[in-house]
Enzyme design. Sequence first.
Site, PDB file in Angstrom:
ATOM      1  N   HIS A 103      -9.518   0.920   5.384  1.00 60.60           N
ATOM      2  CA  HIS A 103      -8.190   1.187   5.957  1.00 60.60           C
ATOM      3  C   HIS A 103      -8.361   2.193   7.103  1.00 60.60           C
ATOM      4  O   HIS A 103      -9.184   3.100   7.025  1.00 60.60           O
ATOM      5  CB  HIS A 103      -7.261   1.743   4.870  1.00 60.60           C
ATOM      6  CG  HIS A 103      -5.823   1.794   5.312  1.00 60.60           C
ATOM      7  ND1 HIS A 103      -5.332   2.780   6.131  1.00 60.60           N
ATOM      8  CD2 HIS A 103      -4.789   0.950   5.066  1.00 60.60           C
ATOM      9  CE1 HIS A 103      -4.040   2.553   6.369  1.00 60.60           C
ATOM     10  NE2 HIS A 103      -3.687   1.445   5.731  1.00 60.60           N
ATOM     11  N   GLU A 118      -6.762   4.693   7.959  1.00 65.12           N
ATOM     12  CA  GLU A 118      -6.605   6.112   7.612  1.00 65.12           C
ATOM     13  C   GLU A 118      -7.888   6.662   6.991  1.00 65.12           C
ATOM     14  O   GLU A 118      -8.192   7.843   7.123  1.00 65.12           O
ATOM     15  CB  GLU A 118      -5.386   6.291   6.690  1.00 65.12           C
ATOM     16  CG  GLU A 118      -4.098   6.113   7.481  1.00 65.12           C
ATOM     17  CD  GLU A 118      -2.906   5.623   6.679  1.00 65.12           C
ATOM     18  OE1 GLU A 118      -2.932   5.690   5.442  1.00 65.12           O
ATOM     19  OE2 GLU A 118      -1.940   5.157   7.322  1.00 65.12           O
ATOM     20  N   SER A 170       3.790  -1.909  10.259  1.00 65.99           N
ATOM     21  CA  SER A 170       5.263  -1.885  10.364  1.00 65.99           C
ATOM     22  C   SER A 170       5.913  -3.228  10.022  1.00 65.99           C
ATOM     23  O   SER A 170       6.873  -3.638  10.680  1.00 65.99           O
ATOM     24  CB  SER A 170       5.698  -1.393  11.749  1.00 65.99           C
ATOM     25  OG  SER A 170       5.245  -0.074  11.963  1.00 65.99           O
ATOM     26  N   LYS A 207       0.045   4.248  -0.219  1.00 62.48           N
ATOM     27  CA  LYS A 207      -0.600   5.450   0.320  1.00 62.48           C
ATOM     28  C   LYS A 207      -0.403   6.595  -0.699  1.00 62.48           C
ATOM     29  O   LYS A 207      -0.417   6.333  -1.892  1.00 62.48           O
ATOM     30  CB  LYS A 207      -0.062   5.803   1.699  1.00 62.48           C
ATOM     31  CG  LYS A 207      -0.054   4.590   2.642  1.00 62.48           C
ATOM     32  CD  LYS A 207       0.241   4.955   4.044  1.00 62.48           C
ATOM     33  CE  LYS A 207       0.473   3.686   4.849  1.00 62.48           C
ATOM     34  NZ  LYS A 207       0.245   3.884   6.272  1.00 62.48           N
ATOM     35  N   GLY A 235       2.720   2.459  10.518  1.00 65.97           N
ATOM     36  CA  GLY A 235       3.616   3.589  10.285  1.00 65.97           C
ATOM     37  C   GLY A 235       4.371   4.046  11.522  1.00 65.97           C
ATOM     38  O   GLY A 235       4.994   5.102  11.513  1.00 65.97           O
ATOM     39  N   GLU A 246      -4.898  -4.911  11.001  1.00 63.99           N
ATOM     40  CA  GLU A 246      -3.910  -3.838  11.090  1.00 63.99           C
ATOM     41  C   GLU A 246      -4.154  -3.042  12.370  1.00 63.99           C
ATOM     42  O   GLU A 246      -4.957  -2.093  12.373  1.00 63.99           O
ATOM     43  CB  GLU A 246      -4.048  -2.891   9.896  1.00 63.99           C
ATOM     44  CG  GLU A 246      -3.786  -3.532   8.557  1.00 63.99           C
ATOM     45  CD  GLU A 246      -3.276  -2.515   7.564  1.00 63.99           C
ATOM     46  OE1 GLU A 246      -2.161  -2.697   7.077  1.00 63.99           O
ATOM     47  OE2 GLU A 246      -3.974  -1.525   7.296  1.00 63.99           O
ATOM     48  N   ASN A 270       0.854  -1.183   0.000  1.00 66.12           N
ATOM     49  CA  ASN A 270       0.000   0.000   0.000  1.00 66.12           C
ATOM     50  C   ASN A 270       0.892   1.236   0.000  1.00 66.12           C
ATOM     51  O   ASN A 270       1.483   1.583   1.016  1.00 66.12           O
ATOM     52  CB  ASN A 270      -0.895  -0.003   1.255  1.00 66.12           C
ATOM     53  CG  ASN A 270      -1.664   1.298   1.416  1.00 66.12           C
ATOM     54  OD1 ASN A 270      -1.807   2.073   0.469  1.00 66.12           O
ATOM     55  ND2 ASN A 270      -2.173   1.552   2.618  1.00 66.12           N
TER      56      ASN A 270
END
Length: 248
Positions: A93, A95, A210, A11, A171, A165, A9
């Site tokens: 996701h 985010e 990560s 992003k 991240g 996740e 991904n």
Amino acid sequence: MRGMLVAGNWKMHGSMHSTREWVAMVKAISSPTCTRVMFPPFPYLSTAMQVATSDEVAMGAQDLSQHAEGAYTGEVAASMLQDIGVEYVLVGHSERRQYHAESDAVVAAKFLAAVSVGLRPVLCLGETLEEREAGRTEEVIRRQLGTVLDRCGLSAFSEAVIAYEPVWAIGTGHTAHPDQAQQIHAFIRSQLAGRDAKLARMTRLLYGGSVKPDNAAELFSEADIDGGLVGGASLQAVDFLAICAAAS
Ligand code: PEP
């Protein structure tokens, strides 16, 4: 059986040039035992597909609209993704949930929109640090997954992939311990098994948060981890390839 899958991904990173280079490097190394999927930003999907020209790298989109078509400026319909040859799409996701206020209901609507045109949804689930510290991880996962199962039905999951996740691991460099990840993956599989034993056996469960070349093998050796959804470490083709090698 299930087989491993590693997804990158990107992003909101990359360029036309880096997309071309990345695909060329990845497709040069074949991967018979691990499905590889890239999720570049929308403008680079076509570029990636022009270079891919093989089954070595499948294409995924990072998001889609819950609506089929209409006056929704800036949105991208599932049918448009399917039309250009996209195979996978990320749904829910963290985010999107966090910065775009996507509720479980919206996530379920997007999941259904994807399935209705034959895209394979990658449904992302995960708890925040606050929720984990409050001992609410399983409750959150049960609610996020349960809403999609209830609203979309079991048959909608036949081509789906689920990615666990933990938000605190995305991240941040704080990867979940393999035992910690395995425990939640087993929980997700048990939730699926409560609905349908075959679906539970067949559904690929990815870990994301990560993942790096140096921790991938340990994570992927867990019984219920069938690969990874990789953000930062997918940007460099060499790192992505090293993670795929760990899954092979
Ligand atoms: C992600 O973007 O889904 C992700 C897991 O990111 P990272 O690997 O950078 O934690």
